[in-house]
Design a protein around this motif. Structure first.
Motif, short mmCIF file in Angstrom:
data_model
loop_
_atom_site.label_atom_id
_atom_site.label_comp_id
_atom_site.label_asym_id
_atom_site.label_seq_id
_atom_site.Cartn_x
_atom_site.Cartn_y
_atom_site.Cartn_z
N CYS A 64 0.84 -1.20 0.00
CA CYS A 64 0.00 0.00 0.00
C CYS A 64 0.87 1.25 0.00
CB CYS A 64 -0.90 -0.03 1.23
SG CYS A 64 -2.04 1.35 1.27
N ASP A 65 0.38 2.29 -0.65
CA ASP A 65 1.12 3.56 -0.73
C ASP A 65 0.82 4.48 0.44
OD1 ASP A 65 2.28 2.86 -3.05
OD2 ASP A 65 1.09 4.16 -4.34
N LEU A 147 -12.33 -0.66 -6.87
CA LEU A 147 -11.32 -1.20 -7.80
C LEU A 147 -11.32 -2.72 -7.65
CD1 LEU A 147 -8.51 1.40 -7.01
CD2 LEU A 147 -9.97 1.37 -9.02
N PRO A 153 -7.33 -4.31 -21.55
CA PRO A 153 -7.34 -3.15 -22.45
C PRO A 153 -8.17 -3.43 -23.71
CG PRO A 153 -5.27 -4.34 -22.62
CD PRO A 153 -6.04 -4.99 -21.52
N ILE A 185 1.69 -4.76 -20.01
CA ILE A 185 0.95 -3.62 -20.56
C ILE A 185 0.42 -2.81 -19.39
CG2 ILE A 185 -0.96 -2.86 -22.02
CD1 ILE A 185 -0.63 -5.36 -23.68
N GLY A 188 0.94 1.71 -14.33
CA GLY A 188 0.28 2.39 -13.21
C GLY A 188 0.80 1.89 -11.88
N ALA A 191 1.70 -1.93 -11.78
CA ALA A 191 2.87 -2.33 -12.58
C ALA A 191 4.17 -1.84 -11.95
CB ALA A 191 2.73 -1.80 -14.00
N ARG A 210 1.78 3.60 -22.05
CA ARG A 210 0.98 4.53 -22.85
C ARG A 210 1.21 5.95 -22.34
NH1 ARG A 210 -5.39 3.50 -23.63
NH2 ARG A 210 -5.47 4.08 -21.43
N LYS A 296 -2.97 12.74 -12.51
CA LYS A 296 -3.15 11.30 -12.29
C LYS A 296 -2.52 10.99 -10.93
CE LYS A 296 -2.20 8.72 -16.25
NZ LYS A 296 -3.29 8.45 -17.20
N ARG A 297 -2.84 9.84 -10.40
CA ARG A 297 -2.31 9.48 -9.08
C ARG A 297 -0.77 9.56 -9.07
NH1 ARG A 297 -4.17 5.94 -4.67
NH2 ARG A 297 -2.32 5.02 -3.72
N GLY A 344 -1.35 -4.92 -16.57
CA GLY A 344 -1.39 -4.04 -15.37
C GLY A 344 -2.28 -2.87 -15.74
N THR A 345 -3.45 -3.21 -16.27
CA THR A 345 -4.28 -2.19 -16.94
C THR A 345 -5.45 -1.69 -16.09
OG1 THR A 345 -5.21 -4.11 -18.10
CG2 THR A 345 -3.73 -2.70 -19.34
P1 NAP Z 1 -4.07 2.09 -13.29
O1 NAP Z 1 -3.41 3.01 -12.37
O2 NAP Z 1 -5.42 2.43 -13.82
O3 NAP Z 1 -3.05 1.85 -14.47
C1 NAP Z 1 -3.43 1.18 -15.62
C2 NAP Z 1 -2.30 1.26 -16.61
O4 NAP Z 1 -2.71 0.55 -17.77
C3 NAP Z 1 -2.00 2.68 -17.04
O5 NAP Z 1 -0.63 2.80 -17.23
C4 NAP Z 1 -2.78 2.79 -18.34
O6 NAP Z 1 -2.26 3.76 -19.22
C5 NAP Z 1 -2.57 1.40 -18.90
N1 NAP Z 1 -3.57 1.06 -19.88
C6 NAP Z 1 -4.90 0.91 -19.68
N2 NAP Z 1 -5.51 0.61 -20.84
C7 NAP Z 1 -4.54 0.57 -21.78
C8 NAP Z 1 -4.56 0.31 -23.17
N3 NAP Z 1 -5.68 0.07 -23.83
N4 NAP Z 1 -3.38 0.37 -23.82
C9 NAP Z 1 -2.24 0.64 -23.16
N5 NAP Z 1 -2.16 0.88 -21.85
C10 NAP Z 1 -3.31 0.84 -21.17
O7 NAP Z 1 -4.24 0.63 -12.67
P2 NAP Z 1 -3.41 -0.03 -11.48
O8 NAP Z 1 -1.97 0.15 -11.69
O9 NAP Z 1 -3.92 -1.40 -11.29
O10 NAP Z 1 -3.84 0.84 -10.25
C11 NAP Z 1 -5.21 1.20 -10.04
C12 NAP Z 1 -5.37 1.90 -8.73
O11 NAP Z 1 -5.33 0.92 -7.70
C13 NAP Z 1 -4.29 2.87 -8.34
O12 NAP Z 1 -4.41 4.12 -8.91
C14 NAP Z 1 -4.44 2.89 -6.85
O13 NAP Z 1 -5.47 3.72 -6.43
C15 NAP Z 1 -4.77 1.47 -6.56
N6 NAP Z 1 -3.52 0.77 -6.27
C16 NAP Z 1 -2.83 1.18 -5.18
C17 NAP Z 1 -1.65 0.60 -4.90
C18 NAP Z 1 -0.90 1.08 -3.74
O14 NAP Z 1 -1.39 1.59 -2.78
N7 NAP Z 1 0.38 0.91 -3.84
C19 NAP Z 1 -1.12 -0.39 -5.70
C20 NAP Z 1 -1.85 -0.81 -6.79
C21 NAP Z 1 -3.05 -0.20 -7.07
P3 NAP Z 1 -2.81 5.29 -19.17
O15 NAP Z 1 -2.17 5.89 -17.96
O16 NAP Z 1 -2.40 5.86 -20.43
O17 NAP Z 1 -4.30 5.20 -19.03
#
Ligand code: NAP
Length: 501
Positions: A64-65, A147, A153, A185, A188, A191, A210, A296-297, A344-345
């Motif tokens: 967690c962050d 979430l 994607p 892929i 965020g 990933a 992206r 963005k976050r 990781g989308t």
């Molecule tokens: P995310 O932040 O929504 O990241 C998704 C990634 O996939 C982004 O880089 C996005 O690019 C890319 N993507 C999506 N569709 C795509 C496509 N069609 N083609 C190419 N790239 C594509 O998802 P996440 O990393 O799973 O995290 C989601 C949220 O969960 C976080 O913001 C956070 O709130 C929470 N989380 C928290 C923690 C923590 O506390 N450490 C850890 C993991 C998750 P774009 O940026 O261009 O859209």
């Protein structure tokens, strides 16, 4: 069957309240009900154990962050957190302990996936259908998480890929990445945590970016035995630490909402972070975002940039044109054959799939009501959906602090509404339409001046452009707003069955 549910003639288990989900929200709500002396409730859970997002997201490096001493229930402190930032196994274990300590498991129906919920206007009750059976209850409290539904994607050909593939939230720990050609892929929050942990294993690791993200250093460390001893023996020290983390995080609101120009301070640190870790100017440019920091976050990591510079790792930033059964073709025409794709989308955040299952008053479907973007009152009540509440509904997510604080705020608020309904012997309670509208107009006005509205795409926004995820302010303002509970904001009614009409 627990005493909290009785089977009725329609083959429904009858209970006063159905809670959906066993993450922080569902467990916290259940504890509050017990504290109120309410035992007549059932928690439905699609998985086979508790934990929500911290049970599902088991990818390497998941953590967690938000610092552990803030990212935990205020009423269930843990003096044994091993690090500043809690890891997934620790958080999962914490939630399991909480469930056990409060004896919540007898209330939980595991492997019960919600499939539909229909409001019964005559009785003011809900019929809840799940994969494991049906329930009839007066109230539904949805703590299913914003979430929770992994998103693949919408890249042409993605469904034709014949190699191995999985999403970060459904990590395949049985698949060995060793010696494989692997594509990731997405770049965020997920990933940037798992890529550094897996980077050494594959023969070739291609990271498809992206949009680059702004990344700050992660000030993580293990807690010393003495510190843990102090937290235990002198609880004030743990409380002071929690307070310090809370205040530091709240300061970020000054830049994110009130004075976006202040975000430049974060930008200076993030730019320095890239400069100190990425020597190659071409890669540095590729990894430097062009949108304002905070839009963005903001991510935190110390090992993301070093991982991307390993000899077997490349960052592909040209954009994906198509996925074939064994390769990824980029917009510049280049093609890479891959054995495995890790997505990781992210998640369905703005279009919560659960909304399509909720049928409210007059048969209205929540997904239709939310077609132009989710909205609710205080992130929990939606006009037209009596006796139905969300925890972490629209505009409750934070860009700066602990969601557990927001969850506790909402749990207290929902309890107040439940108590008020009991007080006036109402069988149905629903937020007034004008109250919901005024609340959301104010929210959107405030969001309009925030850093999140400065021109980037993010999962904070609905496809219409409306910011439907974030709370635009201090977390204590949200708590104050919820504490100022006014009965007049809600419509209380008696069902026709109850009223004998
Ligand atoms: P995310 O932040 O929504 O990241 C998704 C990634 O996939 C982004 O880089 C996005 O690019 C890319 N993507 C999506 N569709 C795509 C496509 N069609 N083609 C190419 N790239 C594509 O998802 P996440 O990393 O799973 O995290 C989601 C949220 O969960 C976080 O913001 C956070 O709130 C929470 N989380 C928290 C923690 C923590 O506390 N450490 C850890 C993991 C998750 P774009 O940026 O261009 O859209």
């Amino acid at each position: 069957m627990t005493q909290s549910a009785r089977e009725n003639a329609d083959n429904c288990l009858e209970t006063r309240i159905v809670i959906v989900g066993t993450g922080f929200a569902g467990l916290g709500m259940a504890i509050r009900l017990k504290e109120m002396g309410i035992e007549d409730f059932v928690i439905i859970e699609r998985a086979t154990d508790v934990g929500g997002t911290w049970r599902d997201n088991r990818y390497p490096g998941a953590a967690c962050d938000v610092p552990s001493h803030l990212y935990s229930f205020s009423f269930e402190p843990n003096t044994e957190w091993s690090r500043v930032y809690p890891t997934q196994p620790e958080l999962e274990a914490y939630l399991q302990n909480v469930a056990d300590k409060w004896n919540l498991r007898p209330h939980i129906r595991f492997s019960h996936t919600l499939t539909a919920a229909h409001y019964q206007q005559d009785s003011g009750q809900w019929i809840i259908n799940t994969s494991g059976g049906n329930f009839r209850s007066q109230f539904v409290i949805c703590g299913n998480g914003g979430l929770a539904e992994p998103k693949l994607p919408d890249i042409p050909g993605v469904e034709r890929f014949a190699g191995h593939h999985f999403h970060s939230a459904t990590w395949d720990h049985n698949y060995s990445l060793a010696g494989k050609r692997v594509a990731v892929i997405g770049t965020g929050a997920s990933a940037i945590q798992f890529v550094p942990k897996i980077a050494d294993a594959p023969e070739q690791l291609s990271v498809y970016q992206r949009t680059p993200n702004w990344i700050l250093p992660r000030k993580d460390r293990a807690y010393h035995r003495f510190e843990k001893w102090l937290f235990k023996r002198l609880p004030i020290t743990r409380k002071l630490l929690r307070g310090k983390i809370y205040c530091q995080n709240e300061m970020r609101v000054l830049g994110m909402v009130l004075h976006p120009a202040l975000m430049k301070l974060f930008r200076i640190t993030a730019s320095w972070n890239i400069r100190r870790q990425v020597a190659d100017p071409t890669l540095r440019t590729l990894l430097t975002p062009t949108f304002p920091i905070g839009c963005k976050r903001i991510l935190i990591s110390n090992d993301w940039y070093p991982a991307l510079q390993k000899p077997n790792v490349e960052v592909v930033g040209t954009g994906i044109k198509e996925i074939t059964p064994n390769s990824i073709i980029n917009k510049d025409g280049s093609e890479r054959e891959v054995d495995c794709i890790i997505f990781g989308t992210g998640f369905y955040a703005t279009e919560n799939p659960i909304a399509a299952m909720i049928h409210g008053r007059d048969g209205r479907v929540l997904a239709d009501v939310w077609a132009d973007g989710e909205e609710a009152y205080l992130g929990s009540s939606v006009h037209g959906f009596p006796n139905f509440f969300f925890i972490v509904g629209p505009n409750v997510t934070l860009g700066h602090s602990s969601m557990v604080y927001m969850i506790e705020t909402q749990i207290a608020a929902i309890s107040r509404v439940l108590a008020a309904a009991s007080e006036v012997s109402a069988t149905a309670v629903e937020v007034r339409e004008d109250v919901q509208q005024a609340y959301n107009q104010d929210l959107q006005t405030r969001l309009g001046g925030s850093v999140w509205a400065t021109g980037c795409d993010s999962w904070y926004k609905h496809r219409s452009g409306k910011i439907t995820q974030l709370w635009p302010g201090f977390t204590f303002s949200f708590r104050r707003r919820n504490r100022d509970f006014k009965k007049s904001d809600y419509l209380f009614s008696k069902s026709s069955v109850e009223a004998g009409t």
